[in-house]
Design a protein around this motif. Structure first.
Motif, PDB file in Angstrom:
ATOM      1  N   ILE A   1      -8.867  -3.665  -1.611  1.00  0.00           N
ATOM      2  CA  ILE A   1     -10.048  -4.354  -0.786  1.00  0.00           C
ATOM      3  C   ILE A   1     -11.365  -5.328  -1.567  1.00  0.00           C
ATOM      4  CG2 ILE A   1     -12.049  -2.868  -0.268  1.00  0.00           C
ATOM      5  CD1 ILE A   1      -9.759  -1.518   0.453  1.00  0.00           C
TER       6      ILE A   1
ATOM      7  N   LEU B   1      -9.364   5.482   1.904  1.00  0.00           N
ATOM      8  CA  LEU B   1     -10.650   4.308   2.304  1.00  0.00           C
ATOM      9  C   LEU B   1     -11.555   5.413   3.047  1.00  0.00           C
ATOM     10  CD1 LEU B   1     -12.406   2.197   1.663  1.00  0.00           C
ATOM     11  CD2 LEU B   1     -10.880   1.128   3.572  1.00  0.00           C
TER      12      LEU B   1
ATOM     13  N   SER C   1      -9.386  -3.860   8.566  1.00  0.00           N
ATOM     14  CA  SER C   1      -8.528  -3.458   8.409  1.00  0.00           C
ATOM     15  C   SER C   1      -6.758  -3.915   8.308  1.00  0.00           C
ATOM     16  CB  SER C   1      -8.068  -2.359   7.742  1.00  0.00           C
ATOM     17  OG  SER C   1      -8.130  -1.507   9.268  1.00  0.00           O
TER      18      SER C   1
ATOM     19  N   TYR D   1     -13.144   7.464   0.225  1.00  0.00           N
ATOM     20  CA  TYR D   1     -14.398   6.518  -0.824  1.00  0.00           C
ATOM     21  C   TYR D   1     -15.335   6.101   0.150  1.00  0.00           C
ATOM     22  CZ  TYR D   1     -15.070   2.229  -3.647  1.00  0.00           C
ATOM     23  OH  TYR D   1     -15.808   1.526  -4.572  1.00  0.00           O
TER      24      TYR D   1
ATOM     25  N   ASN E   1      -4.857   0.698  -1.977  1.00  0.00           N
ATOM     26  CA  ASN E   1      -5.553   0.093  -1.113  1.00  0.00           C
ATOM     27  C   ASN E   1      -5.252  -1.110  -2.058  1.00  0.00           C
ATOM     28  OD1 ASN E   1      -4.528   1.458   0.718  1.00  0.00           O
ATOM     29  ND2 ASN E   1      -6.402   2.552   0.608  1.00  0.00           N
TER      30      ASN E   1
ATOM     31  N   ALA F   1      -9.593  -5.083   3.846  1.00  0.00           N
ATOM     32  CA  ALA F   1      -9.085  -3.760   3.579  1.00  0.00           C
ATOM     33  C   ALA F   1      -7.631  -4.506   3.901  1.00  0.00           C
ATOM     34  CB  ALA F   1      -9.320  -3.005   3.536  1.00  0.00           C
TER      35      ALA F   1
END
Length: 470
Positions: free
Chosen positions: A135, A215, A151, A218, A133, A200
Motif C-alpha cells: 500500500i 485492507l 487497487s 484496516y 498487500n 493498493a
C-alpha cells in the motif's frame, strides 16, 4: 464507404418528451426559486484544467515495462514461492514495494509505503498462508482521513486454481491493474491534494478476495472516511473472445442496493426509492462524467450490477464493509486468456501472456482512474446526513449537515426523472444547509446534492437517506 439504408433519429419522441418535461420543471425552478439565491451572482467553475494534463500523463511505455517485470516472476499465485528474489509472489510484492518507494523518493517522501499482512485459511488456501498487500498512501493536506483508493491484484493463476507452480504470467489479469496503480502514483505524486489517495496492490484475490478484506478492515480500524474504491481488474485487453476489437470503451460495475444495508434501511428505501442510487452507483456516475469532460475517445459503460454475471472481484469486500466501491475493466473479455494453462489447442492460443495487453489502452484506463482520484481528492467530502421532504406538496426540500471543511464553497443540487440513468439537471445553491425546489413535485423525480470546491471539482452526488449515503 457503405452508407446506411435508413437513418435512426438522434432522439426518440419519448426521449424528447422526457427532456422537455424536465426542462419545463427546470424553468419553473429558476423562476420561482430566484429569491433563495439573491446573494449568488456566479457559480464556481465546474472545470479544473489540471485534469486535462493528468488525463494525458500516463505512459504506455512505463506500463509495458512494469507489466513485463511482473510477468517475469513466472507465477504470482498466492501460494507460490515467497523466498526467491526472482520467482513467485514474494519477489513480486517486494518489487512493487520498491517501486512505490522509488516514486516516493522522487516526490520528497510524499508516499507512505507499507505492507498489510494477514494469515488466512480457506477453501482455496488449505494451509495457513500469509497474504500480503502493498500500500502507498499520499496524505491529503486538509482532510487526510478522507480517502479515495485505486487497487489492482498482484496474484495470478492458471486453469487449476490450486496450481501454484506452473508458469502463470497474469499479464492482463491482473498485472495491468497493478501497473496502472503504480503509474497513477507516478502521475499524481506530482500534485498535492486536499484528501488522501491510496494506491493498493492486493493479494489473495483468486483464492477468495482476502487482500481486499484485509485492507477494508484496516481502513475501518484507522477510521478512514473511504469515499471511493476503484478496483481495476483487467484493464489492458481490447480483443474480445467474441471477435470484437474495441479500444475506446470501458465498463464500470457498481452495486445498486448496498449489500451492507440493514433491514430498517431496506424498508426506508423500499418506500422512498434509491434502488439505483447507492453511493457506489453515484460513484460510477461521477467517473463517467469526468471521462466525458476530460478524456477523448473513451466511452464509459455503466453496468448496473455488482460484477459480471456469477463472478466477483476485489471491490466486494469494500462494499461489504459499507464503502463505495466499483470495478473498472475492459468491455470485451477474452476467456481464452483468463485462468488458462499456456497451450495451443485446435489452433487457438490459450494463456494470459503479455502479447494480449494493449498498452495504449492500459494507459487510457489508467488515466481514467487518475482523473477520478484527483478530482475527488481535490473536491470536498460528499455532504452528510442528506434528507428530503415534500410529501403532498408542490415543492421539494433537500437538507444536509453543514460542513466546516475549509475547501468547500457551497453545494449543488441535482435532479432527474426516475427513468434517467444519469443526473440531467443541477443548480448551484451556495453555502447553505437546505434548499427548496419550488414547483417540483417530489414524486416525479430523483434528487441529490454534492459539495463544491473553488477549484472546479465537485463531490459525487449523494442521494437522500441511508440508501445513498457515503
Amino acid at each position: 464507404m457503405n452508407q446506411p439504408t435508413s437513418a435512426k433519429p438522434l432522439f426518440s419522441t419519448k426521449r424528447i418528451a422526457s427532456v422537455l418535461l424536465v426542462s419545463a420543471a427546470l424553468a419553473g425552478v429558476l423562476f420561482t426559486s430566484s429569491s433563495q439565491a439573491k446573494a449568488i451572482t456566479a457559480a464556481p467553475s465546474q472545470e479544473d484544467m489540471r485534469l486535462y494534463d493528468i488525463a494525458s500523463a500516463p505512459s504506455a511505455e512505463r506500463l509495458r515495462r512494469d507489466v513485463e517485470k511482473l510477468v517475469s516472476f513466472g507465477t504470482r499465485h498466492t501460494l507460490s514461492e515467497t523466498e526467491s528474489d526472482t520467482q513467485g509472489i514474494g519477489a513480486a510484492r517486494r518489487w512493487i514495494k520498491a517501486e512505490f518507494e522509488r516514486i516516493s523518493a522522487d516526490c520528497g517522501g510524499c508516499l507512505e509505503v507499507i505492507t498489510l499482512a494477514d494469515t488466512v485459511t480457506g477453501k482455496r488456501i488449505p494451509d495457513p498462508t500469509e497474504v500480503v498487500n502493498v500500500i502507498a498512501i499520499q496524505r491529503g493536506s486538509i482532510s487526510p482521513n478522507r480517502v479515495v483508493m485505486m487497487s489492482g491484484d498482484i496474484d495470478s493463476r492458471v486453469t487449476d486454481v490450486m496450481n501454484s507452480s506452473s508458469i502463470s504470467p497474469g499479464a492482463n489479469d491482473n498485472a495491468s491493474g497493478v501497473a496502472g496503480a503504480i503509474e497513477a502514483a507516478r502521475v499524481l505524486s506530482k500534485y498535492q491534494f486536499s484528501g488522501s489517495i491510496v494506491y493498493a496492490a492486493l493479494s489473495g484475490e483468486e483464492q477468495g478476495l482476502y487482500g481486499g478484506a484485509t485492507l477494508a478492515q484496516y481502513a475501518k480500524d484507522k477510521n478512514w472516511q473511504v469515499q471511493a474504491v476503484l478496483n481495476n481488474d483487467m484493464i489492458g485487453n481490447i480483443e474480445g473472445v467474441n471477435g470484437v476489437i474495441n479500444n475506446h470503451s470501458v465498463r464500470v460495475f457498481s452495486e445498486g442496493v448496498r449489500i451492507a444495508e440493514t433491514a430498517e434501511e431496506a424498508k426506508e428505501r423500499y418506500f422512498s426509492g434509491g434502488e439505483n442510487d447507492s453511493a457506489s452507483r453515484n460513484l460510477a456516475r461521477k467517473i463517467k462524467s469526468l471521462s466525458d469532460q476530460y478524456m477523448t475517445n473513451l466511452d464509459v459503460m455503466m453496468v448496473y450490477r455488482l460484477d459480471r454475471f456469477g463472478r466477483g472481484g476485489h471491490h466486494l469486500p469494500f462494499n461489504k464493509a459499507g464503502f463505495p466501491a466499483v470495478r473498472i475493466m475492459e468491455t470485451n473479455e477474452n476467456y481464452n486468456r483468463q485462468h488458462q494453462d499456456i497451450r495451443v489447442e485446435s489452433g487457438i492460443a490459450y494463456g494470459d501472456v503479455i502479447e494480449g495487453v494493449d498498452f495504449d489502452f492500459n494507459a487510457k484506463l489508467t488515466a481514467l482512474n487518475a482523473i477520478s482520484l484527483a478530482s475527488m481528492a481535490w473536491a470536498p467530502a460528499p455532504p452528510k446526513a442528506v434528507t428530503i421532504e415534500g410529501k403532498v406538496s408542490a415543492s421539494t426540500t433537500l437538507n444536509w449537515q453543514p460542513s466546516k471543511q475549509q475547501d468547500i464553497v457551497g453545494y449543488r443540487v441535482y435532479w432527474r426523472l426516475t427513468t434517467e440513468p444519469e443526473w440531467t439537471h443541477s443548480r448551484y445553491v451556495g453555502k447553505v444547509e437546505s434548499f427548496k425546489l419550488k414547483n417540483m413535485v417530489i414524486d416525479n423525480y430523483l434528487f441529490g446534492v454534492a459539495s463544491v470546491s473553488a477549484n472546479g471539482n465537485v463531490s459525487p452526488v449523494v442521494f437522500p437517506g441511508a440508501a445513498g449515503a457515503f
